[in-house]
Design a protein around this motif. Structure first.
Motif, short mmCIF file in Angstrom:
data_model
loop_
_atom_site.label_atom_id
_atom_site.label_comp_id
_atom_site.label_asym_id
_atom_site.label_seq_id
_atom_site.Cartn_x
_atom_site.Cartn_y
_atom_site.Cartn_z
N SER A 78 0.82 -1.22 0.00
CA SER A 78 0.00 0.00 0.00
C SER A 78 0.85 1.27 0.00
N HIS A 79 2.15 1.12 0.25
CA HIS A 79 3.06 2.27 0.27
C HIS A 79 3.72 2.51 -1.08
N MET A 80 3.49 1.61 -2.03
CA MET A 80 4.17 1.70 -3.32
C MET A 80 3.34 2.50 -4.32
N ASN A 81 4.02 3.17 -5.24
CA ASN A 81 3.34 3.98 -6.25
C ASN A 81 2.87 3.12 -7.42
N PHE A 82 1.66 3.42 -7.89
CA PHE A 82 1.07 2.73 -9.03
C PHE A 82 0.54 3.76 -10.02
N ILE A 83 0.48 3.35 -11.30
CA ILE A 83 -0.20 4.17 -12.30
C ILE A 83 -1.69 4.03 -12.06
N PRO A 84 -2.38 5.11 -11.72
CA PRO A 84 -3.79 4.99 -11.33
C PRO A 84 -4.78 4.96 -12.48
N THR A 135 -4.12 23.77 -15.74
CA THR A 135 -4.32 22.55 -14.97
C THR A 135 -3.19 22.31 -13.98
N GLU A 136 -1.96 22.50 -14.43
CA GLU A 136 -0.80 22.25 -13.56
C GLU A 136 -0.85 23.13 -12.31
N LYS A 137 -1.19 24.37 -12.48
CA LYS A 137 -1.25 25.31 -11.36
C LYS A 137 -2.36 24.91 -10.38
N ALA A 138 -3.51 24.48 -10.92
CA ALA A 138 -4.62 24.05 -10.06
C ALA A 138 -4.27 22.80 -9.27
N ILE A 139 -3.63 21.84 -9.93
CA ILE A 139 -3.23 20.60 -9.25
C ILE A 139 -2.26 20.90 -8.12
N ASP A 140 -1.28 21.73 -8.40
CA ASP A 140 -0.30 22.08 -7.38
C ASP A 140 -0.97 22.71 -6.16
N SER A 193 -2.34 17.74 1.47
CA SER A 193 -1.01 17.62 2.09
C SER A 193 -0.98 16.58 3.20
N ASP A 194 -2.16 16.14 3.66
CA ASP A 194 -2.23 15.16 4.75
C ASP A 194 -2.28 13.72 4.24
N LEU A 195 -2.21 13.51 2.94
CA LEU A 195 -2.20 12.14 2.42
C LEU A 195 -0.92 11.44 2.87
N PRO A 196 -0.96 10.13 3.08
CA PRO A 196 0.25 9.41 3.51
C PRO A 196 1.43 9.61 2.56
N ASP A 197 1.14 9.67 1.25
CA ASP A 197 2.18 9.85 0.24
C ASP A 197 1.68 10.86 -0.78
N THR A 198 2.48 11.85 -1.09
CA THR A 198 2.07 12.87 -2.06
C THR A 198 2.00 12.25 -3.45
N PRO A 199 0.83 12.30 -4.11
CA PRO A 199 0.73 11.74 -5.46
C PRO A 199 1.54 12.54 -6.47
N LYS A 200 1.99 11.89 -7.51
CA LYS A 200 2.45 12.59 -8.70
C LYS A 200 1.22 12.67 -9.61
N TRP A 201 0.65 13.85 -9.66
CA TRP A 201 -0.65 14.05 -10.31
C TRP A 201 -0.46 15.09 -11.40
N VAL A 202 -0.69 14.71 -12.67
CA VAL A 202 -0.33 15.60 -13.77
C VAL A 202 -1.49 15.97 -14.69
N ARG A 237 0.49 8.37 -18.22
CA ARG A 237 1.18 7.36 -17.42
C ARG A 237 2.16 7.99 -16.44
N HIS A 238 2.27 9.30 -16.45
CA HIS A 238 3.12 9.97 -15.47
C HIS A 238 2.45 10.08 -14.10
N ASN A 239 1.13 9.90 -14.05
CA ASN A 239 0.45 9.89 -12.75
C ASN A 239 0.92 8.71 -11.92
N LEU A 240 1.18 8.95 -10.64
CA LEU A 240 1.56 7.89 -9.72
C LEU A 240 0.91 8.16 -8.36
N VAL A 241 0.38 7.12 -7.73
CA VAL A 241 -0.25 7.29 -6.43
C VAL A 241 -0.21 5.96 -5.69
#
Length: 438
Positions: free
Chosen positions: A71-77, A304-309, A317-326, A333-337
């Motif tokens: 559950s701690h590993m990043n996956f393409i969502p 979009t990038e500015k809104a996501i950031d 910011s309270d998520l266990p792991d910060t997603p890579k959300w693009v 496929r650059h998304n990771l969570v």
């Protein structure tokens, strides 16, 4: 007499303590047994041991993690990314869409698109834009608030002529896609102004196709059999103005006027149909445009990038792991969570809106949307967003068990060589076990 009462109390307390301890032992044994049975379905030497699998099961009411794997590993969502977009719209937008911003000067109106995808998109209720603009003799359109690209970061270039990869734009019309019909054996565009050329090409092209960089649509008269797929068109401010002229039947001028701070906001419709279509049918175009509406609300520009950031820093910011959300849709496929971050996202959604409303918006197993043909049961038990791109499949949402408990779960699979249908069949075995035993 008092001594007898005290002795009776002590004996009763002892019996209750012993019974409670025995019940606790039984409960702990039951929990252990269920854990090991679930582990036998998900752990080493199982089907889910031949590719990267992440899983987490979390009781939404007791706030207890019952099982986790990677559950701690990043996956393409994939399209479960749309849950992030959904959350962003809930915390930033109100119940109405941001359609456009405008200023009025006499009998002229200047508008700046805010990202609303609804106008002439037949999957959505229609905003009354023509009625709103009817009193004005001239309409000016500016794209000066557009600070984005038509395609999301990491989208595949060869998806350019598929409907699921429609371009983003400030004020979409017709969903930024065009359909065709047969007229005397030839394809004809359903949108005025788009011609379909006859062109002899190599191969057995049976439908209409579009050139890579232009709105040149063509077909092969030797092999053509049907009008074929819905195709995205190349967007531009100039094309938006042309389409507006045709719809409004009045002068429409393209200008480059910056968006003033005192511009008024036109909100044409409810967000509910957009949420439903995005979550249940996994509409990529709507997801991307929702993120643009979020950006419009936050910054008065479309980025979009500015809104996501902003959403990641201020609301996630309270998520266990910060997603890579693009992107908004999950096409990239650059998304990771991580699964545990997705589970916490479900919990955050569950805290924002009534659970039953959330469950109605999500696809229901065997009932509707992308789960219509999967996870069938006399009583629906899976309420979850799917995500599938080649070699990757994810399912994130809520499972309702036979004991009427509700668990958030994230079930993510990457880098498999099996078919997606085989992955789903094996996932179903796990989820049915949870439904029957938790």
């Amino acid at each position: 007499m008092k001594l007898n009462k005290i002795l009776i109390f002590i004996l009763l307390f002892s019996f209750i303590s012993i019974a409670s301890a025995q019940q606790q032992d039984v409960l702990e044994d039951s929990i252990r047994n269920r854990y090991f049975q679930l582990h036998a379905l998900l752990g080493p030497n199982t089907f889910f041991d031949n590719h990267l699998t992440g899983f987490m099961l979390y009781d939404l009411d007791s706030q207890w993690v019952h099982y986790e794997k990677n559950s701690h590993m990043n996956f393409i969502p994939a399209s479960t990314t749309k849950l992030l977009t959904f959350y962003a719209s809930l915390v930033v937008l109100n119940e109405k869409t941001n359609t456009f911003r405008y200023t009025v000067q006499g009998d002229e109106i200047t508008i700046w698109g805010s990202g609303d995808p609804s106008w002439k998109y037949n999957l959505l209720p229609q905003p009354k834009i023509e009625d709103f603009l009817k009193p004005y003799k001239k309409v000016k359109f500016s794209a000066a608030n557009w600070n984005d690209t038509s395609f999301g970061y990491g989208w595949q270039w060869d998806d350019y002529y598929f409907a699921y990869s429609a371009e983003k734009s400030p004020l979409p019309i017709y969903g930024n896609i065009v359909t065709f019909k047969n007229v005397n054996g030839r394809p004809q565009s359903m949108i005025p102004g788009f011609e379909v050329l006859s062109r002899n090409v190599n191969g057995n092209l049976t439908t209409v196709r579009r050139d890579f960089h232009s709105n040149t649509f063509f077909y092969n008269p030797r092999t053509y059999t049907n009008p074929g797929p819905i195709l995205p068109f190349v967007t531009s401010p100039e094309l938006t103005v042309d389409l507006m002229r045709n719809i409004l039947q009045k002068p429409v001028e393209l200008v480059d006027t910056p968006l003033p701070s005192n511009a008024q906001k036109y909100q044409a419709g409810s967000m509910q149909p957009l949420w439903k279509e995005m979550l249940q049918e996994s509409d990529n175009f709507i997801a991307e445009q929702i993120m643009l509406m979020v950006s419009d609300e936050l910054f008065g520009e479309l980025n979009t990038e500015k809104a996501i950031d902003h959403i990641l820093k201020k609301h996630l910011s309270d998520l266990p792991d910060t997603p890579k959300w693009v992107d908004g849709s999950g096409l990239s496929r650059h998304n990771l969570v991580t699964p545990r971050s997705m589970v916490q996202l479900i919990e955050k959604l569950d805290n924002i809106m009534p659970r039953q409303q959330l469950m109605r918006l999500l696809p229901q197993g065997g009932i509707n949307g992308t789960l219509k043909n999967n996870y069938r049961a006399p009583r629906p038990y899976i309420f979850a967003k799917t995500g599938t791109i080649s070699n990757n499949h994810a399912l994130v949402g809520i499972i309702r068990t036979n004991s009427n408990r509700h668990y958030a779960f994230a079930f993510m699979n990457n880098n498999y060589l099996n078919s997606a249908s085989e992955i789903r069949r094996e996932m179903e075995k796990v989820l049915v076990f949870i439904r029957n035993n938790y």
